[in-house]
Motif scaffolding. Structure first.
Motif, PDB file in Angstrom:
ATOM      1  N   HIS A 154      -3.571   6.590  -4.237  1.00  0.00           N
ATOM      2  CA  HIS A 154      -4.315   5.887  -3.520  1.00  0.00           C
ATOM      3  C   HIS A 154      -5.281   5.540  -4.311  1.00  0.00           C
ATOM      4  N   SER A 155      -5.065   4.381  -5.460  1.00  0.00           N
ATOM      5  CA  SER A 155      -6.219   4.233  -6.450  1.00  0.00           C
ATOM      6  C   SER A 155      -4.907   2.490  -6.841  1.00  0.00           C
ATOM      7  N   ASP A 164       0.557   3.925  -2.814  1.00  0.00           N
ATOM      8  CA  ASP A 164       0.561   5.652  -3.132  1.00  0.00           C
ATOM      9  C   ASP A 164       1.646   6.501  -3.536  1.00  0.00           C
ATOM     10  N   GLN A 212       0.731  -1.006  -0.460  1.00  0.00           N
ATOM     11  CA  GLN A 212      -0.083   0.296   0.062  1.00  0.00           C
ATOM     12  C   GLN A 212       1.091   1.396  -0.266  1.00  0.00           C
ATOM     13  N   ASN A 213       1.811   0.998   0.844  1.00  0.00           N
ATOM     14  CA  ASN A 213       3.029   2.566   0.367  1.00  0.00           C
ATOM     15  C   ASN A 213       3.748   2.459  -0.653  1.00  0.00           C
TER      16      ASN A 213
END
Length: 528
Positions: A351-352, A346, A342-343
């Motif tokens: 954020h997709s 981003d 996730q980091n």
């Protein structure tokens, strides 16, 4: 089925943050669920994330009475949900691994004389001599070193399936024996969270099961008995008695105690099957066989492997298996899982996940030779500090790389790491192998396709339930009952759906990359 002929099975999961319960039918379909969230539903215990931070640095504990009161509450919620307890044939459960419960001298008497007219927590308020160290506790570094010095680090791994880890129960017992001798002496029995929870259902101190017991640094995974050298290094001559004799995970430890018969209407011959650790239960819930891989894609990634025999792991853990089909299991935990993904999502794609997956589809398998290792936090397997290593096809450090190449380098690097360390544990691929994915990231088809190609095996997801540990608890109850009663159950067939199949060219691309991964790992810094 209706009426008296209907058969159901009850499972519990005493996890870190909540207690969950599930009732399944003969076809293993989910009929009822209930849960209690410790921080929200039991604020009087002042937990944060289900635990309490101790005064000492690294100390993390939980009051066992919290778990007892949660059982009172979850049972009442099952009543409200309309569960007919008279149809339940067997009960089992899972507990967070590595937590220990310290029973007082009169605890067994209290368990034997429970009144169905009162709550459990009011009757067991003095049954424990101290709060329970749990898996998050890291205050036993000195005790881990002392245990490895006494037995030998490699020898300890060969005997118990693991090096000494701070969260493991052996070092936790040694710390209690060393720093709080009065508590140690006042303790009649030491349970794991799983066997403690089982004790509440069976009305006596339940035995530790071999699968959860092999995650303590105390059990010989070859003889399946407590190892004398490890016991001597962690306590005194009474420790074996305090632990009791471990039993196979498929053991029926007794009928349900009269408290639950009188208060909730269970039938007196409802069987209680030994409870086990949550990771062990997840393996049972995924119904892994030897040669299969369970892949839990969560905050951290965990690989669960069924093994035909024990091995001395260079990293990770080997445990006795919770089912006859997997006599041993390997557990590998990678700290850099979904949170790391996730980091970098981003960073590379906003954020997709859709935008991140578009980056993946803009590259080819093998990534034009770019390979990356991304540790946003210190890694467990291998034990390495945080860092980032990105190399081009010639093996040189790559400073500026297009986002699409970084995206694929991150995911291919993670998948290669999972396979390389699984092979180090003794895992071998064959035509019957399959990978069963669970956890939040298992919905990402692009990620699962990379795992399919790297592992050279199809990837499936389970159809029944996302919480493999909770479902596994009920399934173990059902399958042990089925064997004991000679009654086959239609739910014993695993229901999974294929989501990714290896591409034909995977065998030309990924074996050389696997060799490169091993070379890169040899060059990066390691933690002691």
């Amino acid at each position: 089925m209706t009426g008296d002929s209907r058969k159901t099975f009850l499972g519990f999961d005493f996890s870190t943050q909540r207690l969950k319960a599930i009732v399944i039918g003969e076809d293993f379909s989910v009929l009822h669920e209930a849960d209690v969230e410790f921080d929200v539903d039991l604020p009087e215990f002042r937990t944060a994330g289900g635990v309490v931070r101790g005064v000492e640095r690294g100390e993390v504990i939980a009051p066992p009475l919290l778990w007892v009161k949660a059982l009172d509450m979850v049972m009442d919620r099952l009543v409200v949900a309309g569960v007919d307890f008279s149809t339940i044939e067997a009960v089992s459960g899972a507990g967070q691994q590595h937590g220990s419960v310290w029973w007082s001298k009169d605890a067994e008497t209290r368990l034997n004389t429970l009144s169905p007219d009162e709550f459990l927590h009011t009757q067991l308020s003095t049954a424990f001599v101290t709060d329970s160290p749990v898996w998050m506790d890291s205050s036993t570094t000195a005790d881990c070193k002392a245990l490895e010095d006494a037995v030998g680090a490699e020898e300890l791994s060969k005997i118990t399936g693991s090096r000494a880890y701070e969260r493991f129960t052996g070092p936790q017992i040694r710390k209690m024996f060393r720093t709080r001798p009065r508590v140690y002496q006042a303790t009649s029995r030491i349970s794991l969270v799983s066997s403690f929870a089982c004790s509440l259902l069976v009305g006596k101190i339940a035995p530790i099961d071999l699968s959860d017991g092999s995650g303590m640094n105390l059990l010989d995974i070859h003889t399946l008995q407590w190892d004398d050298k490890c016991l001597q290094a962690c306590g005194d001559e009474s420790l074996s008695t305090k632990l009791g004799t471990p039993v196979p995970s498929a053991t029926v430890v007794g009928p349900i105690c009269s408290y639950f018969v009188g208060r909730y209407g269970f039938k007196p011959d409802c069987r209680v099957v030994a409870f086990t650790g949550d990771n062990c239960s997840a393996l049972a819930g995924l119904r892994l066989r030897a040669g299969w891989v369970g892949l839990s894609l969560g905050t951290s990634d965990t690989l669960l492997l069924g093994l035909p025999g024990p091995a001395a792991p260079p990293a990770g853990h080997v445990l006795a298996g919770p089912t006859p089909d997997a006599p041993y299991m390997a557990l590998l935990c990678f700290a850099n899982g979904s949170l790391t993904r996730q980091n970098h999502r981003d960073r590379l794609a906003g954020h997709s996940w859709d935008a991140f997956n578009d980056l993946l589809t803009a590259t080819v398998r093998g990534n034009m030779g770019y390979m990356g290792i991304y540790y946003d936090t210190a890694e467990i397997v291998p034990r390495a500090p945080a860092g980032r290593w990105l190399l081009d096809a010639s093996g040189r450090a790559a400073e500026r790389v297009a986002p699409q190449f970084e995206a694929r380098a991150l995911l291919e690097g993670q998948a290669l790491a999972r396979r390389a360390h699984a092979e180090d544990m003794g895992f071998k691929l064959d035509k019957s192998s399959r990978l069963i994915a669970t956890g939040g990231a298992s919905v990402n088809k692009e990620l699962l396709q990379i795992f399919a190609d790297v592992f050279d095996t199809p990837v499936y997801v389970q159809d029944q339930h996302a919480n493999a540990a909770l479902l596994g608890a009920a399934i173990r109850a059902a399958e042990v009952w089925s064997v004991a009663s000679g009654t086959p159950l239609p739910g014993s067939e695993l229901n999974v759906s294929p989501v990714a199949t290896p591409y034909p060219d995977h065998d030309k691309i990924y074996p050389p990359m696997l060799a490169r991964y091993r070379q890169i790992i040899d060059t990066i810094p390691k933690l002691g």
